[in-house]
Scaffold this active site. Structure first.
Site, PDB file in Angstrom:
ATOM      1  N   SER A 139      45.997  37.277   6.036  1.00  0.00           N
ATOM      2  CA  SER A 139      46.573  36.743   7.258  1.00  0.00           C
ATOM      3  C   SER A 139      45.887  37.422   8.440  1.00  0.00           C
ATOM      4  O   SER A 139      45.875  38.644   8.526  1.00  0.00           O
ATOM      5  CB  SER A 139      48.079  37.023   7.265  1.00  0.00           C
ATOM      6  N   LYS A 165      44.323  32.773   6.470  1.00  0.00           N
ATOM      7  CA  LYS A 165      45.427  32.223   7.280  1.00  0.00           C
ATOM      8  C   LYS A 165      45.260  32.748   8.696  1.00  0.00           C
ATOM      9  O   LYS A 165      45.100  33.949   8.893  1.00  0.00           O
ATOM     10  CB  LYS A 165      46.761  32.657   6.668  1.00  0.00           C
ATOM     11  N   LYS A 167      46.877  33.142  12.496  1.00  0.00           N
ATOM     12  CA  LYS A 167      48.070  33.054  13.335  1.00  0.00           C
ATOM     13  C   LYS A 167      47.719  32.219  14.558  1.00  0.00           C
ATOM     14  O   LYS A 167      46.644  32.399  15.153  1.00  0.00           O
ATOM     15  CB  LYS A 167      48.487  34.472  13.773  1.00  0.00           C
ATOM     16  N   ASP A 193      49.622  29.682  10.826  1.00  0.00           N
ATOM     17  CA  ASP A 193      51.036  30.089  10.904  1.00  0.00           C
ATOM     18  C   ASP A 193      51.412  30.294  12.365  1.00  0.00           C
ATOM     19  O   ASP A 193      50.818  31.117  13.061  1.00  0.00           O
ATOM     20  CB  ASP A 193      51.233  31.402  10.120  1.00  0.00           C
ATOM     21  N   GLU A 218      52.226  26.452   8.849  1.00  0.00           N
ATOM     22  CA  GLU A 218      53.417  27.229   8.506  1.00  0.00           C
ATOM     23  C   GLU A 218      54.316  27.396   9.730  1.00  0.00           C
ATOM     24  O   GLU A 218      53.862  27.830  10.783  1.00  0.00           O
ATOM     25  CB  GLU A 218      52.954  28.601   7.972  1.00  0.00           C
ATOM     26  N   ASP A 243      58.690  28.984   6.507  1.00  0.00           N
ATOM     27  CA  ASP A 243      58.819  30.414   6.232  1.00  0.00           C
ATOM     28  C   ASP A 243      60.194  30.838   6.763  1.00  0.00           C
ATOM     29  O   ASP A 243      61.190  30.838   6.035  1.00  0.00           O
ATOM     30  CB  ASP A 243      57.658  31.170   6.905  1.00  0.00           C
ATOM     31  N   LYS A 267      59.462  34.656   0.465  1.00  0.00           N
ATOM     32  CA  LYS A 267      59.449  36.090   0.771  1.00  0.00           C
ATOM     33  C   LYS A 267      60.772  36.660   0.275  1.00  0.00           C
ATOM     34  O   LYS A 267      61.834  36.306   0.800  1.00  0.00           O
ATOM     35  CB  LYS A 267      59.366  36.321   2.286  1.00  0.00           C
ATOM     36  N   GLY A 295      53.871  37.632   2.928  1.00  0.00           N
ATOM     37  CA  GLY A 295      53.743  39.085   3.054  1.00  0.00           C
ATOM     38  C   GLY A 295      54.448  39.560   4.301  1.00  0.00           C
ATOM     39  O   GLY A 295      54.606  38.798   5.265  1.00  0.00           O
TER      40      GLY A 295
HETATM   41  O1  SMG Z   1      51.665  41.160   4.746  1.00  0.00           O
HETATM   42  O2  SMG Z   1      49.771  40.145   4.862  1.00  0.00           O
HETATM   43  C1  SMG Z   1      50.893  40.394   5.299  1.00  0.00           C
HETATM   44  C2  SMG Z   1      51.343  39.713   6.547  1.00  0.00           C
HETATM   45  C3  SMG Z   1      51.385  38.253   6.379  1.00  0.00           C
HETATM   46  O3  SMG Z   1      51.290  36.974   8.356  1.00  0.00           O
HETATM   47  C4  SMG Z   1      51.986  37.556   7.575  1.00  0.00           C
HETATM   48  N1  SMG Z   1      53.325  37.632   7.710  1.00  0.00           N
HETATM   49  O4  SMG Z   1      55.155  35.036   9.261  1.00  0.00           O
HETATM   50  O5  SMG Z   1      54.140  35.072   7.409  1.00  0.00           O
HETATM   51  C5  SMG Z   1      54.469  35.621   8.445  1.00  0.00           C
HETATM   52  C6  SMG Z   1      54.011  37.004   8.792  1.00  0.00           C
HETATM   53  C7  SMG Z   1      55.139  37.863   9.199  1.00  0.00           C
HETATM   54  C8  SMG Z   1      54.728  39.262   9.384  1.00  0.00           C
HETATM   55  S1  SMG Z   1      55.099  39.944  10.849  1.00  0.00           S
HETATM   56  C9  SMG Z   1      56.588  40.706  10.492  1.00  0.00           C
HETATM   57 MG    MG Z   2      54.945  33.104   8.335  1.00  0.00          MG
END
Ligand code: SMG
Ligand code: MG
Length: 371
Positions: A139, A165, A167, A193, A218, A243, A267, A295
């Site tokens: 990510s 992925k 953001k 995402d 996402e 999510d 998750k 994650g």
């Molecule tokens: O652990 O690789 C990881 C992070 C993956 O982007 C990620 N998580 O919304 O999916 C999500 C984000 C939330 C993490 S910020 C708390």
């Molecule tokens: Mg997410």
């Protein structure tokens, strides 16, 4: 056999680079850990759980200080009242307490880890998984420029990640996503995402992401806007993945039924634990909805657990289970999660399969409460 919660511990770990999402930028993480003990015929075995709540209530309503308080004052006392507590009981005992899935999940996780270690069984063994490794996705946060993002993605591809992925947020979407698709070519799986950053009014704009051949979008809309996601799923060709909206078996089932959830990010912390996560996996499999494991910037504790969970058959899409060093220069476990040939090994040791680096754990501990 009976299980008890013995300790809450807060640690602080710096991130190797800032991680920016639509809800903020993080440069370090405070992480709440839980230690449990099970006693079987006078033999005590300990286990650990990791709470995925963030420093602030921005991803969801939970956050480190709130989770520690609710554990200490509400959840742990309820568990302490149960005779012969097992991991399978934890969710049921805590069910009358509204919300706090991440706090509940961490408690269940610690008990489950202790229980499995005591029985000499691995979590992967309990789940009956047959895969010994899972593909690893990464990510990638919002960057200060497209050029900086391109450098970051190129580095991750060199590290072997098999899926990227990105953001996104309003103002950081079509241009960076287009640039990365051009950089990586048509063959590398790519998804985005938004962490709830858009509204229904952005439908036409979000449809323009269709041209980049993404695996999924996402959580583009607020977590309570299931109908909005369903409408977007009808309007866009890119599959819509949820999510933040998926907080329970019922919410997943409903979201699927109304067409709001074409792909599910599972998750364990968000749904109240690994056992609930397995049930959601089973439901999605039954409904033919592909799932992948999300994650939450976990340490080697949560990362090991996620790697076993993601080996279940319904996890047909690559998850956000990257190497420990994606986020942390040094992990609190003796064998950090590694990516080899684009894959993470499914842990086979007892419990969740990690061993703590106790000296380093003490070094990064910022608070400790014996229960
Ligand atoms: O652990 O690789 C990881 C992070 C993956 O982007 C990620 N998580 O919304 O999916 C999500 C984000 C939330 C993490 S910020 C708390
Ligand atoms: Mg997410």
């Amino acid at each position: 056999m009976t299980a008890v919660i013995r300790e809450l511990r807060e640690i602080r770990l710096p991130l190797v680079s800032p991680f920016q999402t639509s809800f903020g930028v993080q440069t370090s993480r405070r992480i709440l850990l839980v230690r449990a003990e099970v006693d079987v015929d006078g033999v005590t075995t300990e286990g650990w759980g990791e709470c995925v709540a963030g420093d602030e209530p921005t991803y969801s309503a939970e956050y480190v200080d709130g989770a520690a308080l609710v554990m200490r004052t509400v959840l742990i006392p309820r568990l302490a009242d149960v005779v012969d507590l097992t991991a399978a009981d934890v969710a049921t005992v805590l069910e009358p307490v509204r919300g706090h899935p991440m706090a509940k999940a961490a408690l269940e996780m610690a008990v489950l880890d202790a229980e499995l270690r005591s029985a000499g069984q691995s979590f992967a063994g309990l789940l009956g998984v047959t895969r010994d490794r899972i593909p690893s996705g990464v990510s990638v946060g919002i960057h200060e420029s497209v050029a900086a993002l391109e450098r970051a993605v190129a580095g991750y591809l060199e590290d072997g990640y098999v899926r990227i992925k990105l953001k996104i947020e309003p103002g950081w979407d079509l241009e960076p996503v287009g640039a990365i698709r051009r950089l990586i070519g048509p063959g590398v799986p790519l998804q985005v995402d938004a962490n709830t950053a858009y509204t229904r009014d952005d439908t036409e704009h979000l449809r323009r992401l269709d041209e980049f051949d993404l695996l999924l979008i996402e959580q583009p809309l607020p977590e309570d806007d299931l109908l909005g996601h369903a409408a977007l799923a009808r309007a866009a060709t890119t599959p819509i993945c949820l999510d933040e909206s998926l907080v329970s078996l019922t919410s997943v089932s409903d979201a699927i039924e109304i067409g709001a959830c074409e792909v599910a990010n599972i998750k364990p912390g968000r749904v109240g634990g690994y056992l609930a996560a397995v049930a959601i996996h089973d439901l999605c499999r039954q409904r033919g909805v592909p799932v992948w494991c999300g994650g939450m910037l976990e340490t080697g504790i949560g990362r090991a657990a996620n790697a076993a969970l993601a080996a279940l058959d319904g996890f047909t899409m690559t998850g956000d289970i990257s190497a420990s060093r994606r986020f942390y220069a040094r992990d609190i476990v003796t064998a950090p999660i590694d990516v080899v040939d684009g894959h993470v090994a499914v842990p086979v040791g007892p419990g969740f399969g990690f061993e703590l680096d106790l000296a380093f754990l003490d070094e990064v501990t910022t608070a400790r409460i014996e229960v």
